[in-house]
Design an enzyme around this catalytic site. Sequence first.
Site, PDB file in Angstrom:
ATOM      1  CE  LYS A 194      -5.449  72.157 -19.261  1.00 42.97           C
ATOM      2  NZ  LYS A 194      -4.177  71.836 -19.909  1.00 42.97           N
TER       3      LYS A 194
ATOM      4  CD  GLU B  75      -4.533  66.491 -25.957  1.00 46.29           C
ATOM      5  OE1 GLU B  75      -4.857  67.689 -25.904  1.00 46.29           O
ATOM      6  OE2 GLU B  75      -3.882  65.921 -25.055  1.00 46.29           O
TER       7      GLU B  75
ATOM      8  CG  ASN C 218      14.214  32.722 -48.502  1.00 48.25           C
ATOM      9  OD1 ASN C 218      14.697  33.010 -47.411  1.00 48.25           O
ATOM     10  ND2 ASN C 218      14.927  32.709 -49.619  1.00 48.25           N
TER      11      ASN C 218
ATOM     12  CD  GLN D 209      16.132  39.899 -39.277  1.00 45.43           C
ATOM     13  OE1 GLN D 209      16.537  38.782 -39.607  1.00 45.43           O
ATOM     14  NE2 GLN D 209      16.817  40.702 -38.480  1.00 45.43           N
TER      15      GLN D 209
ATOM     16  CE  LYS E 120       9.897  38.130 -40.375  1.00 44.56           C
ATOM     17  NZ  LYS E 120      10.626  38.848 -41.445  1.00 44.56           N
TER      18      LYS E 120
ATOM     19  CB  SER F 194      -3.449  70.156 -15.315  1.00 43.08           C
ATOM     20  OG  SER F 194      -2.257  70.866 -15.068  1.00 43.08           O
TER      21      SER F 194
ATOM     22  CG  ASN G 102      -5.521  67.964 -19.782  1.00 41.65           C
ATOM     23  OD1 ASN G 102      -5.953  69.101 -19.943  1.00 41.65           O
ATOM     24  ND2 ASN G 102      -4.500  67.701 -18.984  1.00 41.65           N
TER      25      ASN G 102
ATOM     26  CB  SER H 239      14.575  38.489 -36.516  1.00 41.66           C
ATOM     27  OG  SER H 239      14.475  37.116 -36.877  1.00 41.66           O
TER      28      SER H 239
ATOM     29  CE1 TYR I 254      12.901  37.005 -46.755  1.00 42.79           C
ATOM     30  CE2 TYR I 254      15.276  36.730 -46.505  1.00 42.79           C
ATOM     31  CZ  TYR I 254      14.045  37.051 -45.973  1.00 42.79           C
ATOM     32  OH  TYR I 254      13.942  37.411 -44.652  1.00 42.79           O
TER      33      TYR I 254
ATOM     34  CB  THR J   4     -16.482  74.986 -45.493  1.00 39.54           C
ATOM     35  OG1 THR J   4     -16.927  76.344 -45.567  1.00 39.54           O
ATOM     36  CG2 THR J   4     -17.639  74.051 -45.806  1.00 39.54           C
ATOM     37  CG  HIS J   5     -12.533  77.283 -45.970  1.00 39.95           C
ATOM     38  ND1 HIS J   5     -11.467  76.958 -46.775  1.00 39.95           N
ATOM     39  CD2 HIS J   5     -13.628  77.321 -46.788  1.00 39.95           C
ATOM     40  CE1 HIS J   5     -11.882  76.816 -48.024  1.00 39.95           C
ATOM     41  NE2 HIS J   5     -13.187  77.026 -48.062  1.00 39.95           N
TER      42      HIS J   5
END
Length: 468
Positions: free
Chosen positions: A291, A298, A118, A330, A333, A285, A293, A31, A325, A163-164
């Site tokens: 454009k 995003e 441990n 492991q 992490k 773009s 962006n 690890s 343990y 709303t919606h």
Amino acid sequence: MFTRLDRDTKKTWSDRFEGSLHPAIVQFNASITFDIELIEYDLTGSIAHAKMLAKTGIISDAEAEELVKGLETIRQEYRDGNFTPGIDQEDVHFAVERRLTELVGDVGKKLHTARSRNDQVGTDIRLYLREQIQQIRQQIKEFQQVLLTHAQENVETLIPGYTHLQRAQPISLAHHLLAYFQMAQRDWERLGEIYNRTNVSPLGCGALAGTTFPIDRHYSAELLGFGDVYGNSLDGVSDRDFAIEFLNAASLIMVHLSRLSEEMILWASQEFGFISLTDSCATGSSIMPQKKNPDVPELVRGKAGRVFGHLQGLLVLMKGLPLAYNKDLQEDKEAIFDGVKTVKGCLEAMTVLLGEGIKFRKERLSEAVAEDFSNATDVADYLAAKGVPFREAYNLVGKVVKTSLAAGKLLKDLTMEEWLELHPKFEADIYDAIAPKQVVTARNSYGGTGFEQIKQAIERAKKQLELS
């Protein structure tokens, strides 16, 4: 594939084993490639452990001084880039112990007295996470400050409320932004609670059952700034509730950032046009020169799923583990490390975006709240205030909206005669009542979008920042 290692490399465990691990298993088992992240915390924990061993007479003061000096030397070597253990070291704990023995000789082998990997790794991960929690909480405050600054500047800037994803009622832009401030406040508070449950020391729990040595767990915990120690050694080495709680809190932070990101993406579109993006926080773009962006929101929206995945992964990891343990742990992490990194990166990016990357198009916002029927509820409220039952008023307004749509009119365009045809209770003040600014002003209930309420909410937000 795997790196070919010397089969005769010294084992990291006892002489109960005669042979060496297969090179592929060495690589699979190791690890060190990711838990090197914990080296500073491992060194700090080891220094506290060495001092505790001396205090309790398990080792001499001189030996403890040698150990501490050696550990600090390793810290400096690591910071200077001169300590870079490889895959043959298995993990950060053995890498430190081996280097320590090289530096101080056989006394280095005494460091692991009354300690297991441990409880050692459990201590390291808690030291790491509690520090990261505090840093994230500070980032949340900075994010809130940017939201609050925008709110103070836009108390009387109106924006369509939805709303919606349908136009509902006009609201103050400050009210909208302060909603995210309050989400962030809950995130900050939640992390504070998790900090307290993270700030508990497992050091001294041993492999699972404690130790025969006369250690002082409270002393080592005090040296490390822990608020408490685990009262059950089995629980101490196997508990990862705090990590799950952290990833849950991190997921909620990402939910909130992602919701705001979604709105920023919509608002920056030509269809909405509520904000414009500055060059410092947008890209173009490769083939469409016109454009600009919204890459930042995003990416934040996309990275939310990454953190959710780490939470789900850790839950699945823990659900079937018997005490105490298991090597499975492991795997905690990388989930924690990447969750921390992702949340911190997204908070920083969104704070910069809000602070430098957007401009509210107030003229467009003003137009938007005047071109719909979001004041329809206020017409019903107007009649209800004059004694007409609300449900009757509601149905009457629904009828006038329908006929207005057919005629291509808005409510503000109706003549007084048309209002009176709808109901005799209407008077000339109906035009003031349905003006967008008045619609917002009138919603003066506690926590509402009325301008006076917004001013009070801003003052409360300031106090929350001051107290945190």
